[in-house]
Scaffold this motif. Structure first.
Motif, PDB file in Angstrom:
ATOM      1  N   VAL A 153       0.843  -1.195   0.000  1.00  0.00           N
ATOM      2  CA  VAL A 153       0.000   0.000   0.000  1.00  0.00           C
ATOM      3  C   VAL A 153       0.879   1.246   0.000  1.00  0.00           C
ATOM      4  CG1 VAL A 153      -1.685   1.329   1.345  1.00  0.00           C
ATOM      5  CG2 VAL A 153      -1.904  -1.160   1.180  1.00  0.00           C
ATOM      6  N   SER A 154       0.453   2.252  -0.728  1.00  0.00           N
ATOM      7  CA  SER A 154       1.106   3.561  -0.671  1.00  0.00           C
ATOM      8  C   SER A 154       0.105   4.613  -0.213  1.00  0.00           C
ATOM      9  CB  SER A 154       1.657   3.971  -2.047  1.00  0.00           C
ATOM     10  OG  SER A 154       2.114   5.316  -2.003  1.00  0.00           O
ATOM     11  N   VAL A 155       0.328   5.157   0.975  1.00  0.00           N
ATOM     12  CA  VAL A 155      -0.418   6.345   1.382  1.00  0.00           C
ATOM     13  C   VAL A 155       0.386   7.504   0.803  1.00  0.00           C
ATOM     14  CG1 VAL A 155      -1.408   7.630   3.298  1.00  0.00           C
ATOM     15  CG2 VAL A 155      -1.127   5.153   3.481  1.00  0.00           C
ATOM     16  N   TYR A 156       0.036   7.906  -0.426  1.00  0.00           N
ATOM     17  CA  TYR A 156       0.921   8.747  -1.240  1.00  0.00           C
ATOM     18  C   TYR A 156       1.232  10.092  -0.588  1.00  0.00           C
ATOM     19  CZ  TYR A 156       2.785  11.477  -5.081  1.00  0.00           C
ATOM     20  OH  TYR A 156       3.594  12.274  -5.851  1.00  0.00           O
TER      21      TYR A 156
ATOM     22  N   VAL B 113      -3.421   5.527  -1.797  1.00  0.00           N
ATOM     23  CA  VAL B 113      -4.330   6.326  -0.969  1.00  0.00           C
ATOM     24  C   VAL B 113      -3.942   7.796  -1.052  1.00  0.00           C
ATOM     25  CG1 VAL B 113      -5.273   6.677   1.339  1.00  0.00           C
ATOM     26  CG2 VAL B 113      -4.577   4.379   0.620  1.00  0.00           C
ATOM     27  N   LEU B 114      -4.925   8.636  -1.352  1.00  0.00           N
ATOM     28  CA  LEU B 114      -4.746  10.085  -1.316  1.00  0.00           C
ATOM     29  C   LEU B 114      -5.642  10.650  -0.217  1.00  0.00           C
ATOM     30  CD1 LEU B 114      -4.894  11.023  -5.123  1.00  0.00           C
ATOM     31  CD2 LEU B 114      -2.912  10.309  -3.784  1.00  0.00           C
TER      32      LEU B 114
ATOM     33  N   LEU C 209      -0.011  12.639  10.880  1.00  0.00           N
ATOM     34  CA  LEU C 209      -1.099  11.823  10.342  1.00  0.00           C
ATOM     35  C   LEU C 209      -0.549  10.694   9.479  1.00  0.00           C
ATOM     36  CD1 LEU C 209      -4.169  11.465  10.110  1.00  0.00           C
ATOM     37  CD2 LEU C 209      -4.129  13.039   8.155  1.00  0.00           C
ATOM     38  N   LEU C 210       0.396  11.009   8.618  1.00  0.00           N
ATOM     39  CA  LEU C 210       1.001  10.002   7.745  1.00  0.00           C
ATOM     40  C   LEU C 210       1.739   8.947   8.553  1.00  0.00           C
ATOM     41  CD1 LEU C 210       1.490   9.215   4.784  1.00  0.00           C
ATOM     42  CD2 LEU C 210       3.587  10.585   4.861  1.00  0.00           C
ATOM     43  N   SER C 211       2.455   9.370   9.589  1.00  0.00           N
ATOM     44  CA  SER C 211       3.214   8.433  10.422  1.00  0.00           C
ATOM     45  C   SER C 211       2.293   7.464  11.158  1.00  0.00           C
ATOM     46  CB  SER C 211       4.067   9.212  11.430  1.00  0.00           C
ATOM     47  OG  SER C 211       4.738   8.336  12.315  1.00  0.00           O
TER      48      SER C 211
ATOM     49  N   THR D   6       4.821   0.963   0.554  1.00  0.00           N
ATOM     50  CA  THR D   6       5.688   1.185  -0.598  1.00  0.00           C
ATOM     51  C   THR D   6       6.838   2.128  -0.242  1.00  0.00           C
ATOM     52  OG1 THR D   6       3.863   0.877  -2.145  1.00  0.00           O
ATOM     53  CG2 THR D   6       5.789   2.050  -2.961  1.00  0.00           C
ATOM     54  N   ASN D   7       8.043   1.752  -0.639  1.00  0.00           N
ATOM     55  CA  ASN D   7       9.208   2.622  -0.489  1.00  0.00           C
ATOM     56  C   ASN D   7       9.006   3.859  -1.358  1.00  0.00           C
ATOM     57  OD1 ASN D   7      11.721   3.899  -0.626  1.00  0.00           O
ATOM     58  ND2 ASN D   7      12.860   1.984  -0.559  1.00  0.00           N
TER      59      ASN D   7
END
Length: 445
Positions: free
Chosen positions: A42-45, A109-110, A62-64, A79-80
Protein backbone atom coordinates in the motif's frame (compact mmCIF):
# COMPACT_ATOMS: atom_id res chain seq x y z
CA UNK A 1 -5.74 -20.47 0.24
CA UNK A 2 -7.73 -17.83 1.92
CA UNK A 3 -9.48 -15.18 -0.22
CA UNK A 4 -10.36 -11.95 1.57
CA UNK A 5 -13.74 -10.69 0.35
CA UNK A 6 -13.85 -6.92 0.55
CA UNK A 7 -16.76 -5.72 2.60
CA UNK A 8 -16.91 -1.97 1.96
CA UNK A 9 -19.48 -0.40 4.22
CA UNK A 10 -20.15 2.81 6.13
CA UNK A 11 -18.75 2.88 9.61
CA UNK A 12 -18.87 5.21 12.54
CA UNK A 13 -15.94 4.83 14.90
CA UNK A 14 -16.20 6.54 18.27
CA UNK A 15 -16.63 10.27 17.63
CA UNK A 16 -15.68 10.06 13.97
CA UNK A 17 -18.35 10.80 11.34
CA UNK A 18 -17.84 8.99 8.00
CA UNK A 19 -19.59 9.34 4.64
CA UNK A 20 -18.48 6.89 1.95
CA UNK A 21 -18.94 6.20 -1.76
CA UNK A 22 -18.43 2.63 -3.06
CA UNK A 23 -17.02 1.41 -6.35
CA UNK A 24 -16.72 -2.05 -7.90
CA UNK A 25 -13.46 -3.70 -6.91
CA UNK A 26 -11.91 -7.10 -7.43
CA UNK A 27 -10.90 -8.33 -3.99
CA UNK A 28 -7.20 -8.90 -3.31
CA UNK A 29 -6.07 -12.41 -2.41
CA UNK A 30 -4.27 -13.16 0.86
CA UNK A 31 -2.59 -16.52 0.44
CA UNK A 32 -1.92 -18.70 3.49
CA UNK A 33 0.44 -21.57 2.72
CA UNK A 34 2.23 -23.25 5.62
CA UNK A 35 2.16 -20.05 7.66
CA UNK A 36 3.21 -17.70 4.85
CA UNK A 37 0.98 -14.78 3.87
CA UNK A 38 1.51 -12.68 0.75
CA UNK A 39 1.38 -9.11 2.05
CA UNK A 40 -0.51 -6.37 0.23
CA UNK A 41 1.63 -3.37 -0.70
CA UNK A 42 0.00 0.00 0.00
CA UNK A 43 1.11 3.56 -0.67
CA UNK A 44 -0.42 6.35 1.38
CA UNK A 45 0.92 8.75 -1.24
CA UNK A 46 0.46 12.11 0.43
CA UNK A 47 -1.53 14.27 2.83
CA UNK A 48 -2.80 17.28 0.92
CA UNK A 49 -4.57 20.35 2.31
CA UNK A 50 -6.70 22.13 -0.25
CA UNK A 51 -7.08 25.28 1.86
CA UNK A 52 -3.61 25.22 3.50
CA UNK A 53 -5.17 24.94 6.97
CA UNK A 54 -3.37 21.69 7.80
CA UNK A 55 0.28 22.40 8.66
CA UNK A 56 3.26 20.20 7.75
CA UNK A 57 3.66 18.92 11.31
CA UNK A 58 0.08 17.65 11.36
CA UNK A 59 0.51 16.14 7.90
CA UNK A 60 3.63 14.26 8.98
CA UNK A 61 1.98 13.05 12.20
CA UNK A 62 -1.10 11.82 10.34
CA UNK A 63 1.00 10.00 7.74
CA UNK A 64 3.21 8.43 10.42
CA UNK A 65 0.26 7.13 12.48
CA UNK A 66 -1.47 5.63 9.43
CA UNK A 67 1.68 3.97 8.05
CA UNK A 68 2.56 2.49 11.47
CA UNK A 69 -1.00 1.20 11.91
CA UNK A 70 -0.94 -0.53 8.54
CA UNK A 71 2.53 -2.05 9.01
CA UNK A 72 1.57 -3.40 12.43
CA UNK A 73 -1.28 -5.44 10.95
CA UNK A 74 1.31 -7.86 9.49
CA UNK A 75 -0.87 -8.08 6.36
CA UNK A 76 0.28 -4.85 4.71
CA UNK A 77 3.64 -3.46 3.63
CA UNK A 78 4.24 0.20 2.80
CA UNK A 79 5.69 1.18 -0.60
CA UNK A 80 9.21 2.62 -0.49
CA UNK A 81 8.70 6.26 -1.49
CA UNK A 82 11.95 6.18 -3.51
CA UNK A 83 10.28 3.71 -5.88
CA UNK A 84 7.41 6.06 -6.74
CA UNK A 85 7.89 7.87 -10.06
CA UNK A 86 4.43 9.38 -10.29
CA UNK A 87 4.09 13.02 -9.23
CA UNK A 88 0.51 13.61 -8.04
CA UNK A 89 0.23 17.40 -7.63
CA UNK A 90 -3.04 17.58 -5.71
CA UNK A 91 -5.90 15.57 -4.26
CA UNK A 92 -8.09 15.99 -7.36
CA UNK A 93 -5.52 14.38 -9.68
CA UNK A 94 -5.77 10.62 -10.21
CA UNK A 95 -2.61 8.49 -10.18
CA UNK A 96 -0.97 7.56 -13.49
CA UNK A 97 -1.38 3.84 -12.89
CA UNK A 98 1.14 2.76 -15.55
CA UNK A 99 3.91 4.35 -13.48
CA UNK A 100 2.96 2.21 -10.45
CA UNK A 101 2.97 -1.21 -12.11
CA UNK A 102 6.61 -2.03 -11.34
CA UNK A 103 6.58 -0.71 -7.76
CA UNK A 104 4.63 -3.70 -6.42
CA UNK A 105 1.97 -1.33 -5.08
CA UNK A 106 -1.59 -2.69 -5.10
CA UNK A 107 -3.39 0.14 -3.28
CA UNK A 108 -2.84 3.94 -3.53
CA UNK A 109 -4.33 6.33 -0.97
CA UNK A 110 -4.75 10.09 -1.32
CA UNK A 111 -5.87 12.17 1.67
CA UNK A 112 -7.06 15.76 1.78
CA UNK A 113 -7.09 17.06 5.37
CA UNK A 114 -8.05 20.43 6.80
CA UNK A 115 -8.92 22.10 10.08
CA UNK A 116 -12.30 23.70 10.60
CA UNK A 117 -12.97 26.82 12.64
CA UNK A 118 -14.82 24.93 15.37
CA UNK A 119 -11.70 22.95 16.38
CA UNK A 120 -12.49 20.02 14.12
CA UNK A 121 -10.37 18.06 11.70
CA UNK A 122 -11.89 17.04 8.37
CA UNK A 123 -10.58 14.43 5.94
CA UNK A 124 -11.50 13.37 2.41
CA UNK A 125 -9.93 10.06 1.34
CA UNK A 126 -9.63 8.27 -2.02
CA UNK A 127 -8.46 4.66 -2.33
CA UNK A 128 -7.33 3.37 -5.74
CA UNK A 129 -6.64 -0.15 -7.03
CA UNK A 130 -3.50 -0.26 -9.20
CA UNK A 131 -4.38 -3.60 -10.83
CA UNK A 132 -7.79 -2.43 -12.09
CA UNK A 133 -6.65 1.21 -12.49
CA UNK A 134 -9.77 2.37 -10.68
CA UNK A 135 -11.08 4.29 -7.69
CA UNK A 136 -12.44 1.66 -5.29
CA UNK A 137 -13.60 3.85 -2.42
CA UNK A 138 -14.02 7.50 -1.51
CA UNK A 139 -15.15 8.76 1.88
CA UNK A 140 -15.08 11.74 4.22
CA UNK A 141 -14.78 11.85 7.99
CA UNK A 142 -14.37 14.38 10.75
CA UNK A 143 -13.55 14.55 14.46
CA UNK A 144 -12.65 17.06 17.16
CA UNK A 145 -8.97 18.08 17.03
CA UNK A 146 -8.60 16.59 20.50
CA UNK A 147 -9.27 13.19 18.88
CA UNK A 148 -6.51 13.55 16.29
CA UNK A 149 -5.13 10.03 16.83
CA UNK A 150 -8.59 8.46 16.72
CA UNK A 151 -9.17 10.32 13.43
CA UNK A 152 -5.94 8.83 12.04
CA UNK A 153 -6.75 5.31 13.28
CA UNK A 154 -10.18 5.55 11.61
CA UNK A 155 -8.56 6.27 8.24
CA UNK A 156 -6.21 3.34 8.84
CA UNK A 157 -9.19 1.08 9.51
CA UNK A 158 -10.85 2.04 6.21
CA UNK A 159 -7.63 1.45 4.24
CA UNK A 160 -7.13 -1.88 6.02
CA UNK A 161 -10.69 -2.96 5.18
CA UNK A 162 -10.31 -2.01 1.51
CA UNK A 163 -6.94 -3.71 1.15
CA UNK A 164 -7.65 -6.96 3.02
CA UNK A 165 -11.41 -7.44 3.34
CA UNK A 166 -10.99 -7.87 7.11
CA UNK A 167 -13.11 -5.98 9.63
CA UNK A 168 -11.78 -2.88 11.43
CA UNK A 169 -9.88 -2.91 14.72
CA UNK A 170 -7.20 -0.20 14.52
CA UNK A 171 -9.28 2.41 16.36
CA UNK A 172 -9.74 0.17 19.40
CA UNK A 173 -8.58 0.99 22.93
CA UNK A 174 -6.45 -1.37 25.02
CA UNK A 175 -7.01 -1.67 28.76
CA UNK A 176 -3.94 -2.98 30.57
CA UNK A 177 -2.10 -3.21 33.86
CA UNK A 178 0.72 -0.71 34.35
CA UNK A 179 3.74 -2.71 35.56
CA UNK A 180 6.09 0.28 35.91
CA UNK A 181 5.71 0.55 39.70
CA UNK A 182 7.30 -1.93 42.09
CA UNK A 183 4.19 -2.85 44.06
CA UNK A 184 1.05 -1.04 42.89
CA UNK A 185 -0.39 -2.23 39.58
CA UNK A 186 -2.85 0.30 38.22
CA UNK A 187 -5.23 0.16 35.24
CA UNK A 188 -4.68 2.34 32.20
CA UNK A 189 -6.04 2.51 28.67
CA UNK A 190 -4.21 3.43 25.47
CA UNK A 191 -4.62 3.46 21.71
CA UNK A 192 -3.81 0.28 19.88
CA UNK A 193 -0.35 1.61 18.97
CA UNK A 194 0.59 2.29 22.61
CA UNK A 195 -0.03 6.05 22.61
CA UNK A 196 -2.64 8.34 24.20
CA UNK A 197 -2.40 6.75 27.66
CA UNK A 198 -5.03 7.57 30.30
CA UNK A 199 -5.45 6.46 33.91
CA UNK A 200 -8.51 4.47 34.95
CA UNK A 201 -7.48 3.19 38.38
CA UNK A 202 -4.35 4.82 39.79
CA UNK A 203 -4.49 4.14 43.51
CA UNK A 204 -2.26 2.19 45.88
CA UNK A 205 -3.58 -1.24 45.04
CA UNK A 206 -2.88 -4.32 42.93
CA UNK A 207 -5.25 -4.62 39.98
CA UNK A 208 -5.42 -7.46 37.47
CA UNK A 209 -7.52 -8.57 34.49
CA UNK A 210 -9.22 -5.35 33.29
CA UNK A 211 -12.02 -6.17 30.82
CA UNK A 212 -14.17 -3.83 28.71
CA UNK A 213 -17.88 -4.49 28.38
CA UNK A 214 -18.81 -4.97 24.69
CA UNK A 215 -21.10 -1.91 24.81
CA UNK A 216 -18.24 0.24 26.12
CA UNK A 217 -20.14 1.40 29.21
CA UNK A 218 -18.38 -0.64 31.89
CA UNK A 219 -15.08 -2.17 32.86
CA UNK A 220 -14.55 -5.01 35.30
CA UNK A 221 -11.34 -6.00 37.04
CA UNK A 222 -9.93 -8.02 39.91
CA UNK A 223 -7.99 -6.28 42.72
CA UNK A 224 -6.22 -6.87 46.00
CA UNK A 225 -6.78 -3.61 47.88
CA UNK A 226 -3.75 -2.55 49.94
CA UNK A 227 -4.69 -1.50 53.47
CA UNK A 228 -2.68 -0.41 56.47
CA UNK A 229 -2.69 -2.91 59.34
CA UNK A 230 -2.43 -1.32 62.77
CA UNK A 231 -1.64 -4.75 64.22
CA UNK A 232 1.26 -5.41 61.84
CA UNK A 233 2.09 -1.71 61.47
CA UNK A 234 2.49 -2.00 57.71
CA UNK A 235 0.48 -2.25 54.51
CA UNK A 236 -1.11 -5.63 53.81
CA UNK A 237 -3.19 -7.08 50.99
CA UNK A 238 -6.93 -7.35 51.58
CA UNK A 239 -8.84 -10.31 50.08
CA UNK A 240 -9.25 -10.09 46.29
CA UNK A 241 -12.56 -8.86 44.88
CA UNK A 242 -14.14 -8.27 41.48
CA UNK A 243 -15.05 -4.64 40.82
CA UNK A 244 -17.19 -2.93 38.18
CA UNK A 245 -16.52 0.60 36.89
CA UNK A 246 -19.20 2.65 35.20
CA UNK A 247 -16.97 4.48 32.71
CA UNK A 248 -19.65 7.09 32.04
CA UNK A 249 -20.25 8.36 35.58
CA UNK A 250 -16.95 7.06 37.09
CA UNK A 251 -18.58 5.05 39.88
CA UNK A 252 -17.06 1.81 41.19
CA UNK A 253 -18.78 -1.04 43.01
CA UNK A 254 -17.71 -4.51 44.09
CA UNK A 255 -19.56 -7.81 43.78
CA UNK A 256 -20.92 -8.57 47.26
CA UNK A 257 -20.24 -12.26 47.83
CA UNK A 258 -18.13 -14.23 50.29
CA UNK A 259 -14.84 -15.70 49.22
CA UNK A 260 -12.11 -14.45 46.92
CA UNK A 261 -13.26 -13.45 43.39
CA UNK A 262 -11.10 -13.18 40.28
CA UNK A 263 -10.85 -13.65 36.47
CA UNK A 264 -13.94 -11.59 35.50
CA UNK A 265 -15.32 -11.14 31.96
CA UNK A 266 -18.49 -9.67 30.51
CA UNK A 267 -21.14 -11.51 28.54
CA UNK A 268 -21.39 -10.28 24.96
CA UNK A 269 -24.71 -8.56 25.68
CA UNK A 270 -22.91 -6.62 28.48
CA UNK A 271 -25.59 -7.64 31.00
CA UNK A 272 -23.61 -10.18 33.04
CA UNK A 273 -20.16 -10.75 34.50
CA UNK A 274 -18.78 -14.26 34.72
CA UNK A 275 -15.98 -14.86 37.24
CA UNK A 276 -14.28 -17.38 39.53
CA UNK A 277 -14.94 -17.61 43.25
CA UNK A 278 -12.74 -19.43 45.75
CA UNK A 279 -14.28 -20.70 48.97
CA UNK A 280 -13.16 -23.53 51.27
CA UNK A 281 -10.18 -24.29 49.02
CA UNK A 282 -12.09 -24.87 45.76
CA UNK A 283 -12.87 -22.48 42.91
CA UNK A 284 -16.20 -22.44 41.11
CA UNK A 285 -17.60 -20.29 38.31
CA UNK A 286 -20.34 -17.76 39.03
CA UNK A 287 -22.40 -15.29 37.01
CA UNK A 288 -23.36 -11.84 38.29
CA UNK A 289 -26.38 -10.10 36.73
CA UNK A 290 -25.66 -6.37 36.50
CA UNK A 291 -29.34 -5.40 36.43
CA UNK A 292 -30.83 -7.40 39.31
CA UNK A 293 -27.46 -7.88 41.12
CA UNK A 294 -28.16 -11.61 41.56
CA UNK A 295 -25.35 -14.17 41.63
CA UNK A 296 -25.65 -17.75 40.42
CA UNK A 297 -23.07 -20.50 40.81
CA UNK A 298 -22.89 -22.68 37.70
CA UNK A 299 -20.05 -25.14 38.39
CA UNK A 300 -19.52 -27.37 41.41
CA UNK A 301 -15.89 -28.49 41.50
CA UNK A 302 -14.86 -31.94 42.68
CA UNK A 303 -13.02 -31.95 46.01
CA UNK A 304 -10.50 -29.03 45.94
CA UNK A 305 -10.39 -28.54 42.18
CA UNK A 306 -10.21 -25.15 40.50
CA UNK A 307 -12.59 -23.97 37.76
CA UNK A 308 -11.44 -20.61 36.42
CA UNK A 309 -10.86 -18.23 33.47
CA UNK A 310 -14.44 -18.43 32.12
CA UNK A 311 -15.39 -16.72 28.85
CA UNK A 312 -18.70 -16.58 26.98
CA UNK A 313 -19.09 -17.51 23.32
CA UNK A 314 -20.27 -14.83 20.88
CA UNK A 315 -23.96 -15.75 21.34
CA UNK A 316 -23.58 -16.13 25.15
CA UNK A 317 -24.98 -19.67 24.92
CA UNK A 318 -21.71 -21.43 25.73
CA UNK A 319 -18.80 -20.90 28.12
CA UNK A 320 -15.17 -21.98 27.86
CA UNK A 321 -13.05 -22.34 31.02
CA UNK A 322 -10.06 -24.24 32.37
CA UNK A 323 -10.13 -26.71 35.25
CA UNK A 324 -7.96 -29.27 36.98
CA UNK A 325 -11.01 -31.40 37.92
CA UNK A 326 -9.50 -34.46 36.23
CA UNK A 327 -5.92 -33.84 37.38
CA UNK A 328 -4.01 -31.78 34.83
CA UNK A 329 -5.22 -28.29 33.97
CA UNK A 330 -7.35 -28.59 30.80
CA UNK A 331 -9.88 -26.58 28.75
CA UNK A 332 -13.60 -27.35 28.92
CA UNK A 333 -16.77 -25.95 27.38
CA UNK A 334 -20.29 -25.99 28.82
CA UNK A 335 -23.71 -24.48 28.27
CA UNK A 336 -24.34 -21.10 29.90
CA UNK A 337 -26.35 -22.79 32.68
CA UNK A 338 -23.40 -25.04 33.62
CA UNK A 339 -24.68 -28.19 31.91
CA UNK A 340 -23.03 -30.33 29.21
CA UNK A 341 -19.45 -29.91 30.46
CA UNK A 342 -17.04 -31.25 27.80
CA UNK A 343 -13.26 -31.37 27.81
CA UNK A 344 -11.88 -30.08 24.49
CA UNK A 345 -8.09 -29.94 25.04
CA UNK A 346 -6.17 -33.15 24.48
CA UNK A 347 -2.48 -32.34 24.12
CA UNK A 348 0.41 -32.59 26.55
CA UNK A 349 1.02 -30.01 29.26
CA UNK A 350 -1.31 -27.61 31.03
CA UNK A 351 -3.83 -25.24 29.45
CA UNK A 352 -5.06 -21.93 30.84
CA UNK A 353 -6.83 -18.60 30.13
CA UNK A 354 -9.06 -19.65 27.19
CA UNK A 355 -10.74 -16.80 25.31
CA UNK A 356 -13.39 -17.14 22.62
CA UNK A 357 -12.77 -15.28 19.34
CA UNK A 358 -15.34 -12.58 18.36
CA UNK A 359 -15.84 -14.65 15.20
CA UNK A 360 -16.61 -17.71 17.33
CA UNK A 361 -14.25 -19.76 15.13
CA UNK A 362 -11.29 -20.11 17.52
CA UNK A 363 -10.42 -20.22 21.19
CA UNK A 364 -7.06 -18.68 22.16
CA UNK A 365 -5.26 -20.06 25.21
CA UNK A 366 -2.03 -20.26 27.17
CA UNK A 367 -0.17 -23.59 27.17
CA UNK A 368 2.65 -24.74 29.44
CA UNK A 369 4.55 -27.87 28.37
CA UNK A 370 8.10 -29.13 29.08
CA UNK A 371 9.03 -25.86 30.78
CA UNK A 372 7.98 -23.65 27.86
CA UNK A 373 5.06 -21.25 27.48
CA UNK A 374 2.96 -20.87 24.33
CA UNK A 375 -0.01 -18.90 23.04
CA UNK A 376 -2.17 -21.21 20.94
CA UNK A 377 -5.52 -21.41 19.20
CA UNK A 378 -7.95 -24.28 18.64
CA UNK A 379 -11.43 -24.77 17.27
CA UNK A 380 -14.30 -24.73 19.80
CA UNK A 381 -14.48 -28.54 19.53
CA UNK A 382 -10.76 -28.86 20.36
CA UNK A 383 -9.54 -29.65 16.85
CA UNK A 384 -6.89 -27.75 14.89
CA UNK A 385 -4.69 -26.88 17.87
CA UNK A 386 -1.61 -24.89 16.89
CA UNK A 387 0.83 -22.53 18.59
CA UNK A 388 1.21 -18.95 17.36
CA UNK A 389 3.65 -17.47 19.93
CA UNK A 390 6.29 -18.77 22.33
CA UNK A 391 8.47 -17.29 25.08
CA UNK A 392 10.00 -17.59 28.52
CA UNK A 393 6.55 -16.59 29.77
CA UNK A 394 3.62 -15.80 27.46
CA UNK A 395 0.10 -15.55 28.86
CA UNK A 396 -3.28 -13.75 29.06
CA UNK A 397 -4.30 -13.71 25.37
CA UNK A 398 -7.15 -11.55 24.07
CA UNK A 399 -8.60 -10.85 20.63
CA UNK A 400 -8.91 -7.85 18.36
CA UNK A 401 -12.56 -7.13 17.67
CA UNK A 402 -12.31 -8.51 14.13
CA UNK A 403 -10.95 -11.84 15.40
CA UNK A 404 -7.79 -11.58 13.31
CA UNK A 405 -5.13 -10.53 15.87
CA UNK A 406 -4.24 -12.02 19.27
CA UNK A 407 -2.74 -9.72 21.91
CA UNK A 408 -0.87 -11.21 24.89
CA UNK A 409 1.65 -10.61 27.69
CA UNK A 410 5.26 -11.82 27.40
CA UNK A 411 8.55 -11.91 29.28
CA UNK A 412 11.74 -12.98 27.49
CA UNK A 413 13.82 -13.88 30.55
CA UNK A 414 13.45 -13.88 34.38
CA UNK A 415 14.59 -10.27 34.86
CA UNK A 416 12.68 -8.92 31.87
CA UNK A 417 9.72 -6.56 32.25
CA UNK A 418 6.25 -7.61 31.13
CA UNK A 419 5.35 -6.47 27.62
CA UNK A 420 2.23 -6.55 25.46
CA UNK A 421 2.58 -8.04 21.98
CA UNK A 422 0.26 -8.67 19.04
CA UNK A 423 0.45 -11.60 16.60
CA UNK A 424 -1.62 -12.64 13.61
CA UNK A 425 -3.97 -15.57 14.23
CA UNK A 426 -2.02 -17.56 11.63
CA UNK A 427 1.20 -17.09 13.62
CA UNK A 428 2.74 -15.46 10.55
CA UNK A 429 5.37 -12.75 11.00
CA UNK A 430 7.19 -11.57 14.10
CA UNK A 431 5.01 -10.51 17.04
CA UNK A 432 4.60 -6.72 17.24
CA UNK A 433 5.63 -5.00 20.48
CA UNK A 434 2.79 -2.74 21.64
CA UNK A 435 3.81 -1.63 25.15
CA UNK A 436 6.61 -2.24 27.66
CA UNK A 437 5.99 -2.54 31.43
CA UNK A 438 2.43 -3.66 30.74
CA UNK A 439 0.33 -6.81 31.10
CA UNK A 440 -3.21 -8.29 30.96
CA UNK A 441 -4.39 -6.56 27.75
CA UNK A 442 -8.03 -6.32 26.72
CA UNK A 443 -9.37 -4.58 23.61
CA UNK A 444 -12.50 -2.46 23.35
CA UNK A 445 -15.19 -3.73 21.04
Amino acid sequence: MYKAIIALFLMLINTVDARSTKYSHTPPVITINRGYISKIQVSVYNIFSSDLSFNENNKNNLLSIINNDLKNTNLITITNRNLIYDKIPNFKTSPRFNLWKNSGTKIIVLIDAKEKGNNEIFGHVKIFDVITSSLIEEFSLSAPLTNFRSFAHSISDKIYESATGEGPYLNSKIAYIDESKRVAKSIKIMDIDGYNIKNIIDKTTICLSPRFSPNGRYMTYFAYPIKYSKLRKRNVLAPGKVFVIDLKNKTIRSIAIKGMQYAPRFSNDSKKIIFSRTIRGASCICIYDLENKKISQITHPFFKSIDTSPCFSKDDKSIVFNSDRTGAQQIYTMSSDGSSITRISSGEGRYATPVWSPRNDYIAFTKMVNGSFYIGVMRPNGTGERMIAQGYIVESPCWSKNGRIVFYTAKHHPKDSSKIYAVDVTGYGSPILIKDHASYPDLSH
